[in-house]
Scaffold this active site. Structure first.
Site, PDB file in Angstrom:
ATOM      1  N   LYS A  57      -9.343  -8.595  10.331  1.00  0.00           N
ATOM      2  CA  LYS A  57      -9.154  -9.674   9.390  1.00  0.00           C
ATOM      3  C   LYS A  57      -7.726 -10.220   9.410  1.00  0.00           C
ATOM      4  CE  LYS A  57      -7.953  -8.493   5.393  1.00  0.00           C
ATOM      5  NZ  LYS A  57      -7.790  -8.032   4.010  1.00  0.00           N
ATOM      6  N   THR A  58      -6.789  -9.300   9.324  1.00  0.00           N
ATOM      7  CA  THR A  58      -5.398  -9.743   9.272  1.00  0.00           C
ATOM      8  C   THR A  58      -5.010 -10.450  10.557  1.00  0.00           C
ATOM      9  OG1 THR A  58      -4.992  -7.810   7.919  1.00  0.00           O
ATOM     10  CG2 THR A  58      -3.079  -9.015   8.661  1.00  0.00           C
ATOM     11  N   ASP A 243      -6.134 -14.334   0.835  1.00  0.00           N
ATOM     12  CA  ASP A 243      -6.559 -13.024   1.333  1.00  0.00           C
ATOM     13  C   ASP A 243      -7.300 -12.284   0.224  1.00  0.00           C
ATOM     14  OD1 ASP A 243      -6.818 -10.958   3.064  1.00  0.00           O
ATOM     15  OD2 ASP A 243      -4.785 -10.181   2.797  1.00  0.00           O
ATOM     16  N   GLU A 244      -8.164 -11.359   0.567  1.00  0.00           N
ATOM     17  CA  GLU A 244      -8.881 -10.532  -0.413  1.00  0.00           C
ATOM     18  C   GLU A 244      -9.534 -11.394  -1.498  1.00  0.00           C
ATOM     19  OE1 GLU A 244      -9.182  -7.438   0.227  1.00  0.00           O
ATOM     20  OE2 GLU A 244      -7.311  -6.543   0.949  1.00  0.00           O
ATOM     21  N   GLN A 274     -16.306  -5.034  -0.482  1.00  0.00           N
ATOM     22  CA  GLN A 274     -15.119  -4.259  -0.809  1.00  0.00           C
ATOM     23  C   GLN A 274     -14.484  -4.704  -2.116  1.00  0.00           C
ATOM     24  OE1 GLN A 274     -12.480  -2.883   2.465  1.00  0.00           O
ATOM     25  NE2 GLN A 274     -13.678  -4.269   3.719  1.00  0.00           N
ATOM     26  N   ARG A 626     -12.877   3.976   5.727  1.00  0.00           N
ATOM     27  CA  ARG A 626     -11.473   4.261   6.067  1.00  0.00           C
ATOM     28  C   ARG A 626     -11.395   5.153   7.284  1.00  0.00           C
ATOM     29  NH1 ARG A 626      -9.944   0.135   4.556  1.00  0.00           N
ATOM     30  NH2 ARG A 626     -12.147  -0.171   4.187  1.00  0.00           N
TER      31      ARG A 626
END
Length: 780
Positions: A57-58, A243-244, A274, A626
């Site tokens: 994503k980043t 973002d997010e 998430q 994770r």
DNA sequence: GTTCCAACATTTTTT
DNA sequence: ATGTTGGAAC
């Protein structure tokens, strides 16, 4: 203020239309997979980038920024890029500058709050503030509210300020100013909520202060009431990235919508699976509704996962699939095979910690099945912070290095906040909240009485507390030893304030303030064990000043950036909450405490019902994803929580793990296997635990009456601290294990039959003998 | 004004 | 179990 040059740059900006769209080489595009590339190249119009865990994503986000610049669509100072945390903003800045080969100024890349401060300082007068307003933190906020609540004659015991603070935060998250709070909320805080809210806002205004929620809310008000200002920002910031996005609250959503509605060049990145911050106002609905909010939006799914192995991904997908109302993604990975998700049950929490400690040591050494794994590559992710203790205790005992991530942050510590209050007073002597905090810290013989006099004097003359105190001293309104000390305090502030204006060495000044005020001495004379640590922290605080030119700059920074950089060295296992783990990844992850009531948290389910449960499930999803290679889920039959023994059933999320991707471990010895999880197929594993009516429970209750104990609580699952040894068979295999509970119908020495049934169909019957060999564990 | 003890709460956390 | 807080005793 640092932002004025940005504004001037905007005014001078060349209109977009005049800018050529030159095609320049775009090597960064080669690095991307087709979905990422599509998300990077869809530069105009609304875009929703649905980025699953570990899908780059980043990378896509930063490449997009570079692409915007490279195609000459826009300039660095015309991109609004918002994140939630300073850490995320920093990371984005770093990565963009790496791609560009050197940082170009991106003044509008930052958190919602830092960007809002910038805007608000510029237009403060539009909401009745001065540009140099102070930003209150939670602590100031609560102290202020407490005053208002007491003044309003409300019983602070029954209606605590903390609760009111929570209500106000919730309202601000939903962008409700005092007048806009809907009638349905009128009952809040004993029907006085809106009234207190209004008073609170008035008080903030008179203090020239804002709280965190206000930063957004005031900007929103400005945008709504002053179309010209809004239009200006829409023109200045033609491209928006968020973002997010799944974590945005209503206020943030409105803030974004206003800014984006003219040009609609908004790219939101997020993952509905998430969203784990509903309890602080995040609305998953924002991301679910995106296509409705922005008609014609392109929705691009990033589904190739680069982080985890097949089994881990499948396990996570299996769990999250139970949630309704998802946008839906199918994550896949090129990394086939690997370890299955491992599942293990334990007798109690200590046993679980012991096992994990041993497992970590084994993994560190390396085993037949896997190469050695470094401690830095391992993490333990817990639901609630109190679970960390068992691991800390155990790891200290066996000398396993660990680090706790999260926890009380540096700037929230008592001594740091006190010191900051002194600095605030030096910079702006009118800061009443800072004054209140430290007038009598260290003790200056100024108790309630004296402080009330100061308050009264100040209020009557409509001046800040410092001036009130000065006036009171002049007219001899304070008696005894307090007077001399207060005079010293007032003179001290004058002196320090003068020093800040004279451009003194601010580090020296900070030390002087702490010494002259007697604050350092206070801790030096303190003989409690934590005093040395506090002095250490104060030293660190002074050291942190080095990065700033003056105290003002430092205070501004700290108000918004409350995180601490713990530059710890050495290989250590990380322990943190699931929330703190978001955005991180580890080759090996332990997920302990998967018990119903703990995870999913009972409170989340009680307070938010199905919504709460779904958020817990997303938390489980975050936890599993994770892990890169090894993921170990565990649960315990019994756990000591706040000094009380509790028993629980394995988490329902365990049942949702797809059996084909799970390996059930059975460690040697009688422990482990908990409820037969180790031995039975997932769909057969269950236990029930109504023991209230059993003779055993009765007998324990009788015994308990002779000694004080807490009342047995209304709970379905109750610990039986008699140990049962069970044998049971599945197929051709026979297992023995110890049980914490079951459908118990006997007392010590009895032979018992336990039926494990799920949905009414009894599948396994275990017979066991109740033994008393854990009698010392009986809590009464 | 300070010290001491009983009562209380204790999911998750950012800004 | 444990740390914080408010009120009463000193």
């Amino acid at each position: 203020m640092t932002g004025s040059d940005d504004f001037d740059a905007f005014e001078a900006a060349v209109p977009l239309s005049q800018r050529a769209m030159a095609a320049r080489p775009t090597p960064y595009l080669e690095d991307l997979n087709p979905a990422q590339r599509a998300a990077v190249e869809a530069l105009d119009g609304p875009v929703l980038m649905l980025a699953g865990a570990g899908t780059g994503k980043t990378k896509a986000l930063t490449s997009r920024i570079v692409h915007l610049l490279n195609t000459q669509r826009t300039r660095p100072n015309e991109i609004l890029a918002v994140t939630f945390t300073n850490k995320a903003a920093r990371e984005m800045k770093d990565r963009v500058s790496r791609l560009l080969g050197g940082m170009e100024g991106m003044p509008w890349m930052g958190t919602f709050h830092s960007i809002s401060v910038k805007i608000l300082r510029r237009h403060a007068e539009l909401v009745g503030l001065k540009s140099n307003f102070t930003i209150l933190d939670t602590d100031d906020q609560i102290r202020l509210l407490k005053q208002l609540i007491v003044a309003a004659n409300i019983d602070e015991k029954r209606w605590p300020a903390r609760m009111m603070a929570g209500i106000i935060d919730g309202w601000k998250n939903r962008a409700w100013t005092p007048r806009r709070v809907p009638a349905a909320e009128a009952g809040a805080f004993n029907h006085r909520g809106t009234e207190i809210y209004e008073q609170y806002q008035d008080r903030l205004k008179s203090l020239n202060a804002v709280d965190f929620g206000d930063l957004l809310l005031h900007v929103l008000t400005i945008f709504q009431d002053h179309p010209d200002v809004l239009a200006q920002y829409q023109r200045w910031l033609p491209y928006i990235l968020v973002d997010e996005y799944q974590d945005t609250n209503s206020a943030q959503y409105l803030w974004l919508r206003l800014l984006a509605q003219a040009h609609k060049n908004i790219c939101c990145v997020g993952d509905d699976d998430q969203s784990i911050y509903g309890w602080r106002g995040a609305e998953v609905g924002n991301i679910l509704r995106f296509e409705k909010d922005f008609p014609g939006a392109k929705v691009i799914r990033l589904e190739q996962n680069y982080r985890s192995t097949e089994h881990i991904l499948a396990a996570a997908s299996g769990v999250i699939a139970t949630n309704a109302g998802r946008l839906g993604k199918t994550l896949w990975t090129a990394a086939k095979g690997g370890e299955k998700v491992r599942l293990i049950g334990h007798w109690d929490g200590e046993e679980e910690a012991r096992w994990i400690g041993e497992e970590i040591e084994a993994m560190q050494r390396g085993t037949r099945r896997m190469d050695p794994v470094g401690l830095d590559s391992m993490a333990i992710l817990v639901r609630a912070s109190h679970q960390m203790r068992a691991f800390e205790d155990r790891f200290l005992t066996i000398g396993l290095p660990y680090r706790v991530i999260g926890g009380p942050r540096f700037y929230e510590r008592l001594e740091i906040r006190d010191a900051m209050a002194y600095f605030r007073l030096a910079v702006s002597p009118d800061d009443d909240l800072a004054f209140e905090r430290v007038v009598n810290t260290p003790k200056r013989g100024l108790g309630d009485k004296a402080q009330q006099s100061i308050q009264r004097a100040a209020r009557e003359a409509d001046m800040p507390l410092l001036e009130g105190a000065r006036a009171l001293l002049a007219q001899g309104g304070i008696g005894g030893k307090g007077a001399g000390q207060l005079r010293q305090f007032v003179e001290g502030i004058d002196r320090w304030h003068a020093a800040t204006l004279r451009e003194h060495n601010h580090i020296e000044l900070a030390e002087t303030i702490l010494d002259e005020s007697g604050y350092t001495a206070m801790w030096q004379n303190d003989k409690t064990p934590e005093a040395p640590g506090r002095l250490e922290n104060l030293k660190e605080l002074v050291k942190a000043l080095e990065q700033f030119e003056n105290l003002q700059g430092f205070l501004e920074h700290v108000a918004l950036i409350m995180d601490n950089e713990q530059g710890e060295v050495g290989e250590k296992v990380s322990i943190m909450t699931l929330h703190a783990a978001k955005g991180l990844e580890f080759p090996a992850v332990f997920l302990p405490g998967w018990e119903d009531g703990l995870f999913p948290s009972q409170r989340a389910m009680d307070e938010s019902g199905l919504k709460g449960l779904e958020e817990e499930r997303r938390l489980a999803y975050v936890g599993i994803t994770r892990a890169e290679r090894i993921c170990t889920v565990s649960f315990a039959a019994n756990r000591r929580v706040y000094g009380q023994w509790q028993s629980a059933l394995p988490s329902r999320f365990i049942d949702e793990l797809p059996a084909a991707h799970v390996e059930v471990l059975t460690p040697p010895g009688l422990y482990g296997g908990g409820f037969g999880a180790a031995a039975t197929p997932m769909d057969q594993r269950v236990a029930s635990a109504d023991v209230y009516n059993s003779p055993g429970w009765k007998r324990m209750q009788d015994r308990a009456t002779s000694r004080p104990m807490s009342q047995p609580r209304e709970s379905k699952n109750v610990v039986i601290d008699l140990q049962a040894v069970a044998k049971f068979t599945t197929g051709d295999r026979v297992f023995s294990t110890k049980f914490g509970y079951g459908t118990v119908q006997g007392v010590e020495g009895d032979k018992l039959d336990v039926a494990f049934d799920k949905a009414g169909s009894k599948k396994i019957v275990a017979s066991f003998v109740v033994a008393a060999d854990r009698a010392d564990d009986v809590p009464f």
